[in-house]
Design a protein around this motif. Structure first.
Motif, PDB file in Angstrom:
ATOM      1  N   ALA A 116       0.831  -1.273  -0.063  1.00  0.00           N
ATOM      2  CA  ALA A 116      -0.030   0.097   0.117  1.00  0.00           C
ATOM      3  C   ALA A 116       0.888   1.221  -0.048  1.00  0.00           C
ATOM      4  N   TRP A 117       1.898   1.130   0.708  1.00  0.00           N
ATOM      5  CA  TRP A 117       2.774   2.300   1.080  1.00  0.00           C
ATOM      6  C   TRP A 117       3.400   2.567  -0.436  1.00  0.00           C
ATOM      7  N   ARG A 118       3.953   1.636  -0.936  1.00  0.00           N
ATOM      8  CA  ARG A 118       4.844   1.919  -2.362  1.00  0.00           C
ATOM      9  C   ARG A 118       3.758   2.459  -3.243  1.00  0.00           C
ATOM     10  N   ASN A 119       2.505   1.974  -3.080  1.00  0.00           N
ATOM     11  CA  ASN A 119       1.541   2.544  -4.284  1.00  0.00           C
ATOM     12  C   ASN A 119       1.229   3.836  -4.008  1.00  0.00           C
ATOM     13  N   ILE A 120       1.094   4.437  -2.707  1.00  0.00           N
ATOM     14  CA  ILE A 120       0.925   5.654  -2.465  1.00  0.00           C
ATOM     15  C   ILE A 120       2.220   6.609  -2.725  1.00  0.00           C
ATOM     16  N   MET A 121       3.415   6.070  -2.906  1.00  0.00           N
ATOM     17  CA  MET A 121       4.431   6.892  -2.977  1.00  0.00           C
ATOM     18  C   MET A 121       4.951   7.155  -4.223  1.00  0.00           C
ATOM     19  N   LEU A 122       4.207   6.084  -5.217  1.00  0.00           N
ATOM     20  CA  LEU A 122       4.418   5.923  -6.567  1.00  0.00           C
ATOM     21  C   LEU A 122       4.204   7.411  -7.263  1.00  0.00           C
ATOM     22  N   PRO A 123       3.230   8.140  -7.386  1.00  0.00           N
ATOM     23  CA  PRO A 123       3.243   9.459  -8.025  1.00  0.00           C
ATOM     24  C   PRO A 123       4.311  10.483  -7.521  1.00  0.00           C
ATOM     25  N   GLN A 124       4.610  10.111  -6.325  1.00  0.00           N
ATOM     26  CA  GLN A 124       5.581  11.409  -5.910  1.00  0.00           C
ATOM     27  C   GLN A 124       7.068  10.803  -6.303  1.00  0.00           C
ATOM     28  N   SER A 125       7.424   9.457  -6.376  1.00  0.00           N
ATOM     29  CA  SER A 125       8.633   8.964  -6.648  1.00  0.00           C
ATOM     30  C   SER A 125       8.781   9.390  -8.083  1.00  0.00           C
ATOM     31  N   LEU A 126       7.695   9.287  -9.038  1.00  0.00           N
ATOM     32  CA  LEU A 126       8.112   9.859 -10.402  1.00  0.00           C
ATOM     33  C   LEU A 126       8.614  11.165 -10.493  1.00  0.00           C
ATOM     34  N   LYS A 127       8.324  12.116  -9.620  1.00  0.00           N
ATOM     35  CA  LYS A 127       8.905  13.677  -9.639  1.00  0.00           C
ATOM     36  C   LYS A 127       9.989  13.867  -8.792  1.00  0.00           C
ATOM     37  N   GLY A 128      10.583  12.871  -8.245  1.00  0.00           N
ATOM     38  CA  GLY A 128      11.610  13.355  -7.177  1.00  0.00           C
ATOM     39  C   GLY A 128      11.364  12.456  -5.957  1.00  0.00           C
ATOM     40  N   LYS A 129      11.594  13.322  -4.713  1.00  0.00           N
ATOM     41  CA  LYS A 129      11.919  12.612  -3.609  1.00  0.00           C
ATOM     42  C   LYS A 129      10.523  12.618  -2.645  1.00  0.00           C
ATOM     43  N   PRO A 130       9.918  11.708  -2.291  1.00  0.00           N
ATOM     44  CA  PRO A 130       8.604  11.671  -1.852  1.00  0.00           C
ATOM     45  C   PRO A 130       8.584  12.632  -0.466  1.00  0.00           C
ATOM     46  N   ASP A 131       7.525  13.086  -0.218  1.00  0.00           N
ATOM     47  CA  ASP A 131       7.224  14.117   0.951  1.00  0.00           C
ATOM     48  C   ASP A 131       6.649  13.051   1.899  1.00  0.00           C
ATOM     49  N   THR A 132       7.412  12.004   2.658  1.00  0.00           N
ATOM     50  CA  THR A 132       6.775  11.123   3.391  1.00  0.00           C
ATOM     51  C   THR A 132       5.980  11.535   4.439  1.00  0.00           C
ATOM     52  N   HIS A 133       6.429  12.813   5.059  1.00  0.00           N
ATOM     53  CA  HIS A 133       5.668  13.368   6.269  1.00  0.00           C
ATOM     54  C   HIS A 133       4.238  13.647   5.667  1.00  0.00           C
ATOM     55  N   TYR A 134       4.213  14.360   4.682  1.00  0.00           N
ATOM     56  CA  TYR A 134       2.867  14.511   4.231  1.00  0.00           C
ATOM     57  C   TYR A 134       1.988  13.410   3.805  1.00  0.00           C
ATOM     58  N   LEU A 135       2.449  12.406   3.310  1.00  0.00           N
ATOM     59  CA  LEU A 135       2.033  11.292   2.736  1.00  0.00           C
ATOM     60  C   LEU A 135       1.531  10.296   4.169  1.00  0.00           C
ATOM     61  N   LYS A 136       2.286  10.344   5.133  1.00  0.00           N
ATOM     62  CA  LYS A 136       1.846   9.695   6.299  1.00  0.00           C
ATOM     63  C   LYS A 136       0.554  10.287   6.923  1.00  0.00           C
ATOM     64  N   SER A 137       0.684  11.749   7.007  1.00  0.00           N
ATOM     65  CA  SER A 137      -0.529  12.298   7.536  1.00  0.00           C
ATOM     66  C   SER A 137      -1.796  11.990   6.607  1.00  0.00           C
ATOM     67  N   LEU A 138      -1.626  12.181   5.507  1.00  0.00           N
ATOM     68  CA  LEU A 138      -2.699  11.734   4.395  1.00  0.00           C
ATOM     69  C   LEU A 138      -3.288  10.289   4.860  1.00  0.00           C
ATOM     70  N   CYS A 139      -2.322   9.346   5.194  1.00  0.00           N
ATOM     71  CA  CYS A 139      -2.804   7.922   5.399  1.00  0.00           C
ATOM     72  C   CYS A 139      -3.366   8.186   6.668  1.00  0.00           C
ATOM     73  N   GLU A 140      -3.093   8.960   7.612  1.00  0.00           N
ATOM     74  CA  GLU A 140      -3.711   8.782   9.204  1.00  0.00           C
ATOM     75  C   GLU A 140      -5.094   9.360   8.686  1.00  0.00           C
ATOM     76  N   ARG A 141      -5.328  10.489   8.069  1.00  0.00           N
ATOM     77  CA  ARG A 141      -6.507  11.012   7.645  1.00  0.00           C
ATOM     78  C   ARG A 141      -7.709   9.997   7.009  1.00  0.00           C
ATOM     79  N   LEU A 142      -7.061   9.076   6.274  1.00  0.00           N
ATOM     80  CA  LEU A 142      -7.922   8.334   5.472  1.00  0.00           C
ATOM     81  C   LEU A 142      -7.896   6.898   6.053  1.00  0.00           C
TER      82      LEU A 142
END
Ligand code: ADP
Ligand code: MG
Length: 221
Positions: free
Chosen positions: A101-127
């Motif tokens: 799941a985590w790799r799936n979620i990181m994918l769009p950001q990985s395509l453009k550079g270094k993922p903002d894992t802090h933001y993605l984690k908060s998004l996952c909390e929210r969802l």
């Protein structure tokens, strides 16, 4: 105004087999609006969503995002635009089965550079999927898979989330949860959401309902 659609048409095939999937469709979308597009099977809903997202080209008409016509963009610019500014959510989730799941979620950001894992984690909390991130899609329920797909769609903070029957493959309870999340995103987060559905509850959750009948668009209200 975020999105402006003017005189949009789409015809598939030629001659005898010609299908007019969209016929002179025009409407505007404001930022933060949650809009439902409803209509019978074959009415032209998916065609409209694909055109809004720059996944296909129209036979005539224009789609503008903040004044910029997306079909006048170069192929390269359009790809960039889709990645940065549009999030897609589909009925069958379209997660990559080989990735967690985590790799799936990181994918769009990985395509453009270094993922903002802090933001993605908060998004996952929210969802509500923060404790499921090391799981593979096959190890998740339908509702959880769709929430992972929504997180992935939101990863690049898109202007608009385009959802094609997002509850179409979910049981009623999970469907309701997913709709509630989408509504929260539009109300609290000013996320613009367009959702195709033939689920009456789903349409009821939205502030605005557009109906498509045989490729023609009608505004309810
Ligand atoms: P909906 O999503 O509302 O069910 P679609 O937008 O998928 O409807 O389809 C609208 C019409 O266009 C239907 O008659 C469908 O058969 C036709 N259509 C959709 N995609 C294609 C295609 N790639 N080639 C030919 N006809 C198509
Ligand atoms: Mg469809």
């Amino acid at each position: 105004m975020l999105i402006e659609v003017k005189g949009l048409c789409k015809t598939y095939g030629k001659g005898e087999s010609e299908v007019r999937a969209l016929d002179n469709v025009s409407f505007d979308i404001q930022r933060g609006e949650m809009t439902a597009v409803v209509g019978a099977s074959g009415a032209g809903k998916s065609t409209l969503l694909h055109l809004l997202g720059g996944l296909d080209t129209p036979s005539c008409g224009v789609v503008r995002y903040e004044g910029e016509s997306i079909y006048d963009m170069s192929e390269r610019r359009l790809t960039e635009f889709r990645l940065q500014r549009i999030g897609f959510v589909f009925q069958f989730f379209n997660l990559i089965p080989e990735l967690t799941a985590w790799r799936n979620i990181m994918l769009p950001q990985s395509l453009k550079g270094k993922p903002d894992t802090h933001y993605l984690k908060s998004l996952c909390e929210r969802l509500g999927i923060a404790d499921r991130l090391s799981h593979y899609p096959s190890e998740l329920s339908g509702g959880q898979q769709q929430r992972v797909a929504i997180a992935r769609a939101l990863a690049n903070k898109p202007d608009v989330l385009l959802c094609d029957e997002p509850t179409g493959n979910l049981d009623q309870g999970s469907g309701k949860e997913v709709l509630g999340l989408l509504k929260e995103l539009s109300q609290d987060g000013q996320q613009t959401v367009i959702i195709i559905t033939h689920d009456k509850t789903a349409a009821g959750v939205c502030g605005r309902i557009l109906t498509i009948r045989d490729g023609r668009l009608f505004e309810n209200g």
